[in-house]
Motif scaffolding. Structure first.
Motif, PDB file in Angstrom:
ATOM      1  N   GLY A 179      -8.805  31.821  -8.808  1.00  0.00           N
ATOM      2  CA  GLY A 179     -10.054  31.134  -9.087  1.00  0.00           C
ATOM      3  C   GLY A 179      -9.951  29.626  -9.044  1.00  0.00           C
ATOM      4  N   GLN A 180      -8.770  29.074  -8.733  1.00  0.00           N
ATOM      5  CA  GLN A 180      -8.572  27.630  -8.675  1.00  0.00           C
ATOM      6  C   GLN A 180      -8.447  27.171  -7.224  1.00  0.00           C
ATOM      7  N   PRO A 181      -9.177  26.118  -6.815  1.00  0.00           N
ATOM      8  CA  PRO A 181      -9.046  25.625  -5.440  1.00  0.00           C
ATOM      9  C   PRO A 181      -7.695  24.944  -5.226  1.00  0.00           C
ATOM     10  N   VAL A 182      -7.115  25.188  -4.068  1.00  0.00           N
ATOM     11  CA  VAL A 182      -5.885  24.516  -3.661  1.00  0.00           C
ATOM     12  C   VAL A 182      -6.287  23.455  -2.647  1.00  0.00           C
ATOM     13  N   ILE A 183      -6.078  22.179  -2.972  1.00  0.00           N
ATOM     14  CA  ILE A 183      -6.635  21.064  -2.213  1.00  0.00           C
ATOM     15  C   ILE A 183      -5.522  20.129  -1.759  1.00  0.00           C
ATOM     16  N   ILE A 184      -5.662  19.604  -0.544  1.00  0.00           N
ATOM     17  CA  ILE A 184      -4.768  18.557  -0.057  1.00  0.00           C
ATOM     18  C   ILE A 184      -5.465  17.213  -0.264  1.00  0.00           C
ATOM     19  N   ASN A 185      -4.813  16.319  -0.980  1.00  0.00           N
ATOM     20  CA  ASN A 185      -5.371  15.001  -1.292  1.00  0.00           C
ATOM     21  C   ASN A 185      -4.451  13.907  -0.768  1.00  0.00           C
ATOM     22  N   THR A 186      -5.018  12.705  -0.614  1.00  0.00           N
ATOM     23  CA  THR A 186      -4.223  11.510  -0.362  1.00  0.00           C
ATOM     24  C   THR A 186      -4.574  10.478  -1.415  1.00  0.00           C
ATOM     25  N   ALA A 187      -3.609  10.165  -2.265  1.00  0.00           N
ATOM     26  CA  ALA A 187      -3.785   9.116  -3.265  1.00  0.00           C
ATOM     27  C   ALA A 187      -3.299   7.798  -2.676  1.00  0.00           C
ATOM     28  N   VAL A 188      -4.104   6.739  -2.816  1.00  0.00           N
ATOM     29  CA  VAL A 188      -3.787   5.439  -2.215  1.00  0.00           C
ATOM     30  C   VAL A 188      -3.742   4.382  -3.308  1.00  0.00           C
ATOM     31  N   TYR A 189      -2.658   3.612  -3.329  1.00  0.00           N
ATOM     32  CA  TYR A 189      -2.459   2.541  -4.309  1.00  0.00           C
ATOM     33  C   TYR A 189      -2.256   1.223  -3.571  1.00  0.00           C
ATOM     34  N   ARG A 243       0.860  -1.189   0.000  1.00  0.00           N
ATOM     35  CA  ARG A 243       0.000   0.000   0.000  1.00  0.00           C
ATOM     36  C   ARG A 243       0.893   1.235   0.000  1.00  0.00           C
ATOM     37  N   VAL A 244       0.668   2.125  -0.983  1.00  0.00           N
ATOM     38  CA  VAL A 244       1.387   3.392  -1.074  1.00  0.00           C
ATOM     39  C   VAL A 244       0.391   4.521  -0.849  1.00  0.00           C
ATOM     40  N   GLN A 245       0.702   5.408   0.109  1.00  0.00           N
ATOM     41  CA  GLN A 245      -0.104   6.607   0.338  1.00  0.00           C
ATOM     42  C   GLN A 245       0.736   7.831  -0.039  1.00  0.00           C
ATOM     43  N   ILE A 246       0.179   8.689  -0.867  1.00  0.00           N
ATOM     44  CA  ILE A 246       0.870   9.915  -1.269  1.00  0.00           C
ATOM     45  C   ILE A 246      -0.019  11.100  -0.916  1.00  0.00           C
ATOM     46  N   SER A 247       0.400  11.877   0.069  1.00  0.00           N
ATOM     47  CA  SER A 247      -0.321  13.097   0.445  1.00  0.00           C
ATOM     48  C   SER A 247       0.281  14.253  -0.344  1.00  0.00           C
ATOM     49  N   TYR A 248      -0.575  14.993  -1.060  1.00  0.00           N
ATOM     50  CA  TYR A 248      -0.054  16.045  -1.925  1.00  0.00           C
ATOM     51  C   TYR A 248      -0.989  17.252  -1.954  1.00  0.00           C
ATOM     52  N   THR A 249      -0.407  18.392  -2.269  1.00  0.00           N
ATOM     53  CA  THR A 249      -1.170  19.620  -2.440  1.00  0.00           C
ATOM     54  C   THR A 249      -1.380  19.843  -3.926  1.00  0.00           C
TER      55      THR A 249
END
Length: 234
Positions: free
Chosen positions: A163-173, A113-119
């Motif tokens: 006008g663009q949202p800046v979002i923190i996401n976590t992609a999980v593989y 399992r790979v978790q990548i937290s990114y902005t």
């Protein structure tokens, strides 16, 4: 100050001051099990020209032996001596390679399992961001892998720029590799509009599900025969 410079200063401050991010949001269920490995990175550094890559040694690296008999971690890949045998990430422009040492064992299957937290400044990871997986097993190359599951869990928007949202996401593989390598490398690509905050990776060596089911079946059969034997003696 020229009014035209204000938006650029605002964007620069956003890039330099990263918002607080969730740490290790979706840990693997098998973390801490025998023959498992877990590594964590925070604040990855990018290469400084003229360098094309930057080496990031794991902030923390934990492994659990099965101790029956004691096994050893593989440490024969490039930068292994530099990283002290621990996991490491090489960062390039819009690309990342995660290198992970694992137990030298006879288990046929590796779960990852790979978790990548990114902005995100308008760009996102996706299932196709996992460009390739390679590995080494007993000195030979391994490249047979499957992306079993992928999901991206966005948090609420942090702010808005132009006008663009800046979002923190976590992609999980969730990945499976077979045959089970002693050392594996996960290569990701990502858009320029992404800043990586944290990376967490878990791996574990496991038997084939069919072999595990067969072992359970034999155990159940042995239990039934034992009960019958006891009943006949009575």
């Amino acid at each position: 100050m020229n009014a035209r410079t204000i938006p650029w200063i605002s964007l620069l401050s956003l890039l330099l001051v990263q918002p607080a991010v969730a740490n290790d949001t979706f840990p693997a269920s098998y973390r801490g099990e025998p023959l498992s490995v877990e590594a964590h990175w925070t604040n990855l550094t990018l290469p400084i020209p003229p360098e094309t890559t930057a080496l990031n040694i794991a902030d923390s690296f934990n492994s659990v032996d099965d101790a029956i008999p004691a096994t050893t971690l593989y440490s024969g890949e490039p930068f292994a001596s530099t990283s002290g045998g621990a996991a490491y990430i090489t960062m390039a422009l819009n690309a990342m390679s995660i290198s992970v040492p694992n137990w030298i064992d006879d288990m046929p299957l590796k779960k990852v399992r790979v978790q990548i937290s990114y902005t995100s400044f308008g760009g996102f990871f996706n299932s196709g961001s996992l460009a390739s997986v390679s590995g080494t097993d007993n000195g030979g190359p391994i490249s047979n892998w499957t992306l079993v599951n992928y999901f991206d869990s966005p948090d609420p928007p942090v702010s808005t720029e132009f006008g663009q949202p800046v979002i923190i996401n976590t992609a999980v593989y969730d990945i499976e590799i077979e045959p089970n390598p002693d050392w594996e490398v996960f290569n990701f690509s990502f858009p320029a509009a992404v800043t990586i905050n944290q990376v967490d990776i878990d791996t574990v060596s496991v038997p084939e599900p069919s072999l595990f089911a067969a072992a359970l079946g034999l155990t159940a059969l042995g239990f039934i025969l034992r009960r019958r034997s006891l009943a006949l003696r009575q």
